[in-house]
Design an enzyme around this catalytic site. Structure first.
Site, PDB file in Angstrom:
ATOM      1  N   SER A  92      40.070  35.012  34.788  1.00 20.08           N
ATOM      2  CA  SER A  92      41.013  34.280  35.639  1.00 20.08           C
ATOM      3  C   SER A  92      40.550  32.850  35.869  1.00 20.08           C
ATOM      4  O   SER A  92      41.359  31.951  36.041  1.00 20.08           O
ATOM      5  CB  SER A  92      41.122  34.947  37.008  1.00 20.08           C
TER       6      SER A  92
ATOM      7  N   HIS B  40      45.088  34.877  29.164  1.00 22.38           N
ATOM      8  CA  HIS B  40      45.151  35.212  30.589  1.00 22.38           C
ATOM      9  C   HIS B  40      46.472  35.891  30.919  1.00 22.38           C
ATOM     10  O   HIS B  40      47.520  35.247  30.948  1.00 22.38           O
ATOM     11  CB  HIS B  40      44.958  33.928  31.415  1.00 22.38           C
TER      12      HIS B  40
ATOM     13  N   GLU C 163      48.972  33.008  29.602  1.00 26.57           N
ATOM     14  CA  GLU C 163      48.367  31.684  29.394  1.00 26.57           C
ATOM     15  C   GLU C 163      47.415  31.796  28.209  1.00 26.57           C
ATOM     16  O   GLU C 163      46.498  32.616  28.225  1.00 26.57           O
ATOM     17  CB  GLU C 163      47.578  31.260  30.640  1.00 26.57           C
TER      18      GLU C 163
ATOM     19  N   ASN D 170      46.492  29.395  38.192  1.00 28.75           N
ATOM     20  CA  ASN D 170      45.630  29.691  39.340  1.00 28.75           C
ATOM     21  C   ASN D 170      45.073  28.425  39.978  1.00 28.75           C
ATOM     22  O   ASN D 170      44.811  28.385  41.179  1.00 28.75           O
ATOM     23  CB  ASN D 170      44.488  30.629  38.924  1.00 28.75           C
TER      24      ASN D 170
HETATM   25  P1  NAI Z   1      38.828  45.990  37.447  1.00 23.68           P
HETATM   26  O1  NAI Z   1      37.616  46.035  38.314  1.00 23.68           O
HETATM   27  O2  NAI Z   1      40.049  46.752  37.848  1.00 23.68           O
HETATM   28  O3  NAI Z   1      38.431  46.515  35.989  1.00 23.68           O
HETATM   29  C1  NAI Z   1      37.280  46.127  35.287  1.00 23.68           C
HETATM   30  C2  NAI Z   1      36.917  47.282  34.375  1.00 23.68           C
HETATM   31  O4  NAI Z   1      35.948  46.839  33.430  1.00 23.68           O
HETATM   32  C3  NAI Z   1      36.297  48.456  35.109  1.00 23.68           C
HETATM   33  O5  NAI Z   1      37.055  49.626  34.795  1.00 23.68           O
HETATM   34  C4  NAI Z   1      34.880  48.562  34.547  1.00 23.68           C
HETATM   35  O6  NAI Z   1      34.435  49.896  34.414  1.00 23.68           O
HETATM   36  C5  NAI Z   1      35.025  47.898  33.192  1.00 23.68           C
HETATM   37  N1  NAI Z   1      33.804  47.286  32.686  1.00 23.68           N
HETATM   38  C6  NAI Z   1      32.928  46.497  33.344  1.00 23.68           C
HETATM   39  N2  NAI Z   1      31.945  46.108  32.516  1.00 23.68           N
HETATM   40  C7  NAI Z   1      32.189  46.670  31.311  1.00 23.68           C
HETATM   41  C8  NAI Z   1      31.555  46.639  30.061  1.00 23.68           C
HETATM   42  N3  NAI Z   1      30.436  45.973  29.902  1.00 23.68           N
HETATM   43  N4  NAI Z   1      32.120  47.326  29.034  1.00 23.68           N
HETATM   44  C9  NAI Z   1      33.246  48.011  29.209  1.00 23.68           C
HETATM   45  N5  NAI Z   1      33.911  48.074  30.375  1.00 23.68           N
HETATM   46  C10 NAI Z   1      33.393  47.418  31.419  1.00 23.68           C
HETATM   47  O7  NAI Z   1      39.155  44.461  37.207  1.00 23.68           O
HETATM   48  P2  NAI Z   1      40.538  43.792  36.810  1.00 23.68           P
HETATM   49  O8  NAI Z   1      41.294  43.458  38.016  1.00 23.68           O
HETATM   50  O9  NAI Z   1      41.168  44.618  35.757  1.00 23.68           O
HETATM   51  O10 NAI Z   1      40.034  42.399  36.189  1.00 23.68           O
HETATM   52  C11 NAI Z   1      39.456  42.326  34.912  1.00 23.68           C
HETATM   53  C12 NAI Z   1      39.437  40.877  34.466  1.00 23.68           C
HETATM   54  O11 NAI Z   1      40.771  40.391  34.440  1.00 23.68           O
HETATM   55  C13 NAI Z   1      38.680  39.914  35.359  1.00 23.68           C
HETATM   56  O12 NAI Z   1      38.093  38.929  34.549  1.00 23.68           O
HETATM   57  C14 NAI Z   1      39.752  39.321  36.232  1.00 23.68           C
HETATM   58  O13 NAI Z   1      39.399  38.051  36.738  1.00 23.68           O
HETATM   59  C15 NAI Z   1      40.880  39.209  35.224  1.00 23.68           C
HETATM   60  N6  NAI Z   1      42.218  39.158  35.790  1.00 23.68           N
HETATM   61  C16 NAI Z   1      42.575  39.947  36.853  1.00 23.68           C
HETATM   62  C17 NAI Z   1      43.853  39.886  37.369  1.00 23.68           C
HETATM   63  C18 NAI Z   1      44.257  40.779  38.507  1.00 23.68           C
HETATM   64  O14 NAI Z   1      45.322  40.524  39.108  1.00 23.68           O
HETATM   65  N7  NAI Z   1      43.505  41.816  38.826  1.00 23.68           N
HETATM   66  C19 NAI Z   1      44.861  38.974  36.816  1.00 23.68           C
HETATM   67  C20 NAI Z   1      44.423  38.256  35.640  1.00 23.68           C
HETATM   68  C21 NAI Z   1      43.138  38.336  35.182  1.00 23.68           C
END
Ligand code: NAI
Ligand code: 3HC
Length: 695
Positions: free
Chosen positions: A406, A427, A439, A477
């Site tokens: 993000s 993104h 994006e 953002n």
């Molecule tokens: P989340 O915490 O729901 O999911 C992250 C997942 O990645 C977890 O299931 C975790 O087990 C897994 N994980 C962590 N390290 C790992 C690794 N080394 N190998 C494999 N899996 C691994 O987080 P979320 O919300 O899905 O965000 C993920 C990314 O997307 C972040 O960079 C966030 O900034 C970005 N993002 C989030 C948005 C949102 O609204 N939540 C919107 C746009 C981007």
């Protein structure tokens, strides 16, 4: 000059074939061509009927939108439809592809309508800030009744052939060459001596409760006026003779043509299409996209995997542990269940997507054959670098390595691999299988064909893609954080969060910023405030009242308490009385005497903050064109479409007025309200943001 309407004769039938690629829009030349061809058919000895068909992929997609806002050119469309209807010949329209807006109105001017089974018809003018302006509001309800016509016109929905047949909108469905099936139908009609059947001669629709319908449609429009205006036009079909109804429709149509909403919506129409067309990518072939890897199966990873499966691609998803693998499968399955329930996919497709097309594993080795990987793990640079190191080791040469970060620096992520030219930011927005925006974040060393692949992926997923450069928060953002701050400042100075949310939903946003914060989770902002605190500029104003709520474990909707209080099972919330107390305490601590804000003040400050930061984003080249910002806000941030986007809004207000407001706000807080150099430049040279879109 060659005409886009070809005339030919098939026995006693004149065939009028419209050929104006790509979608047979009713340009002046087409209108003139149709009018001339009708004259010719009527003068052609022995001709008993006229058949209108369209060449290419559509019968007619409607009026030529590029002509809107320019001086009208004869013949005008309503007169043409009436002229067709008044013909002594039997006139038949044979429709395929789409017949939209003026296209359907031409068909309604014919006496009989035959369509291909795959044909779709609709009156989508409300999506352009208009109502049908060539008899659609008068003829359609004469065939379908008021309620069905109002539903079709106010939603702009496309109706399939069989539904259209059921509504009495078309007379026959027949598969085959449009001219051949049309001619056979005309011959049947002639053999039966079927009469000319002008829709205008039918009685107007029965009355309904017009005022209640108007109010309901107005409310649903969230500030958009054209759908409710359409109700009044249909009312005229019921209450006035046909000719007077046509005049009333014309009056309302012309009124809407002069509105800012029409300008905004047409800006959105064209730029939604222009945004993904980058001159720099002309002739650059994207890399293949058959199998996609996704790292992390949390909220975003599962959403991205869902979107990719729905687009028919193979997905390999990597999680950290076995229980996380199961959780990710559950999330994807849940998303796909939703699609199945809504009839978007078949049971067969669901089965394939959840089994054959999807692999979820803890083994990075399973990624060896994928064409593109999207990383969606925790938002931590060290974690991202670790993941990209692993991807670098296992992915095949030429595989595109993308991050869904993000805010983090995509250049730094790219530098952690041995192949920075293959690295890009993609993104997505949450929920990733629903939100339309992508994006495409281009880092310093990203190869052009990798950028083209990002755009190709977006297209395959049915998304609107915007090119962004690297900076904290990219386009969306980054701008969001500034207008959110403007809202926070207004709260400190005396506006309540509820007044702000209301003012902005009245402006047309789907939700206000404080309701959104409750939905996203207040813990996110709390963590960001803590992270940024040590580096804060001394003049930066940051409210801390909300931290106290977070310290008590209240994070918004998910905990039942935030700016609003939420009752289980109920939609929306009611203001949380603690918030007013916390704000009052902070105002006392800071020595602020709260002052009143009108809704207009609120909108103005919020929008000026948005526009000013957007102008900086364009000025710095993070967004290449103002339209890129407009489409980002429209498709990722719930910005009201009828304004066209924040830059279009600013153009409509007058950039000099926007700059004057920013300078006035700067008198109280010069640090926050620093005018964007680009805004100053445009004002000084008398140009608009839209001028930059054309360059
Ligand atoms: P989340 O915490 O729901 O999911 C992250 C997942 O990645 C977890 O299931 C975790 O087990 C897994 N994980 C962590 N390290 C790992 C690794 N080394 N190998 C494999 N899996 C691994 O987080 P979320 O919300 O899905 O965000 C993920 C990314 O997307 C972040 O960079 C966030 O900034 C970005 N993002 C989030 C948005 C949102 O609204 N939540 C919107 C746009 C981007
Ligand atoms: N006028 C001018 N250009 C049009 C047009 C129109 N009515 N409809 C589409 N185009 C252009 C698009 O801008 C695009 O141009 P580009 O290639 O340079 O970007 C090109 O035609 C192809 O369009 P799409 O990329 O959208 O092609 P799709 O196959 O995805 O969709 C469509 C085709 C469903 C016809 C879609 O373009 C569409 O919805 N068009 C608008 C239809 C519409 O709103 N009609 C009502 C017009 S208002 C009216 O008729 C007023 C009357 O009541 C008086």
């Amino acid at each position: 000059m060659s005409t886009p309407v070809a005339y030919s004769r098939q026995g006693d039938v004149a065939v009028l074939r419209i050929d104006n690629p790509p979608v047979n829009a009713l340009s002046q030349a087409v209108r003139q061509g149709l009018s001339d061809a009708m004259d010719r058919a009527e003068a052609d000895a022995g001709v008993k009927a006229a058949l209108i068909v369209g060449e290419g992929r559509a019968f007619i997609a409607g009026a030529d939108i590029t002509e809107f806002g320019k001086p009208p050119m004869q013949p005008n469309l309503p007169d043409l439809c009436t002229r067709i209807e008044a013909s002594p010949l039997v006139v038949v329209a044979s429709m395929h592809g789409v017949s939209l807006g003026g296209g359907l109105e031409v068909a309604l001017g014919a006496h009989y309508r035959i369509a291909q089974p795959s044909a779709r018809v609709g009156l989508p003018e409300v999506h352009l800030g208009l109502i049908p302006g060539a008899g659609g509001t008068q003829r359609l309800p004469r065939l379908t009744g008021a309620e069905k016509a109002i539903e079709m016109i106010t939603t702009g929905r496309q109706v399939g052939a069989s539904e259209a047949l059921g509504m009495g909108l078309i007379d026959k469905i027949e598969e085959g060459d449009t001219e051949a099936v049309g001619l056979a139908y005309v011959q049947d009609l002639l053999a039966q001596e079927a009469p000319r059947r002008p829709v205008s001669a039918l009685p107007g629709p029965d009355a309904i409760d017009w005022d209640a319908t108007y109010d309901a449609v107005l409310k649903k429009g969230r500030g958009q006026i054209s759908p409710a205006t359409a109700v009044r036009a249909v009312q005229a079909a019921s209450e006035l003779p046909f000719d007077a109804g046509m005049l009333r429709e014309r009056e309302l149509f012309i009124e809407l043509m002069g509105t800012d909403q029409r300008k905004g919506m047409i800006h959105a129409f064209f730029n939604e299409r222009a945004v993904g067309n980058l001159p720099e990518l002309k002739g650059v072939a994207p890399r293949p996209l058959k199998a996609i890897g996704v790292i992390g199966g949390g909220t975003m990873g599962a959403g991205i995997a869902t979107a990719t499966l729905l687009a028919g691609m193979q997905v390999v998803l990597i999680e950290m542990k076995d229980d996380a693998v199961e959780a990710a499968k559950g999330r994807i399955g849940g998303n796909l269940q939703g699609a199945l329930k809504r009839g978007k996919i078949s049971q067969d497709a669901f089965d394939t997507m959840t089994t054959k097309a999807l692999t979820v594993s803890t083994d990075y080795g399973t990624l060896k054959d994928v064409d593109l990987v999207i990383e969606a793990v925790f938002e931590e640079m060290s974690v991202k670098k670790d993941v990209f190191g692993k991807l670098d080791a296992v992915c095949k040469p030429g595989c595109v390595l993308a991050s869904n970060t993000s805010y983090l620096d995509v250049n730094e992520i790219a530098a952690s691999t041995s192949r920075p030219s293959d690295v890009i930011g993609l993104h997505f927005f949450s929920p990733a299988h629903v939100m339309k925006l992508l994006e495409v974040v281009v880092a310093d060393q990203t190869a052009p064909d990798v950028v083209a692949t990002g755009f190709a992926l977006a297209k395959a997923l049915g998304k609107v893609s915007v090119r962004a450069g690297v900076c904290d928060g990219f386009i969306g953002n980054r701008i969001l954080s500034v207008y959110r701050t403007a809202a926070d400042h207004m709260v400190l100075d005396g506006a309540t969060p509820y007044q702000i949310d209301n003012a902005l939903t009245d402006f047309g946003f789907a939700m206000g910023p404080f309701a959104v914060a409750d939905l996203a989770g207040l813990d996110i902002g709390w963590m960001t405030r803590k992270r940024k605190a040590p580096h804060r500029h001394p003049e930066e104003r940051v409210p801390t009242y909300l931290d106290k709520l977070c310290e008590q474990g209240h994070f918004g909707q998910k905990t039942g308490e935030g700016y609003y209080l939420y009752e289980k099972g109920k939609r929306g919330g009611v203001p949380n009385p603690k918030i007013a107390e916390l704000i009052a305490a902070e105002q006392r601590d800071l020595g602020i005497t709260p002052r009143p804000f009108t809704d207009e003040d609120i909108v103005r400050r919020y929008m000026c903050a948005m526009v000013n930061e957007a102008a900086k984003v364009v000025g710095e080249g993070i967004a290449r064109r103002p339209l890129d910002v407009d489409m980002t806000l429209l498709f990722g941030y719930g910005f009201p479409r009828f304004w066209g986007g924040p830059m279009k809004w600013a153009d409509i207000q007058g950039l000099d007025k926007v700059l004057a407001d920013i300078e006035a706000f700067a008198k109280d807080d010069a640090w926050f309200w620093q005018p964007a150099p680009l805004l100053r430049e445009l004002v000084a040279s008398g140009r608009t943001f839209d001028d930059l879109n054309k360059g």
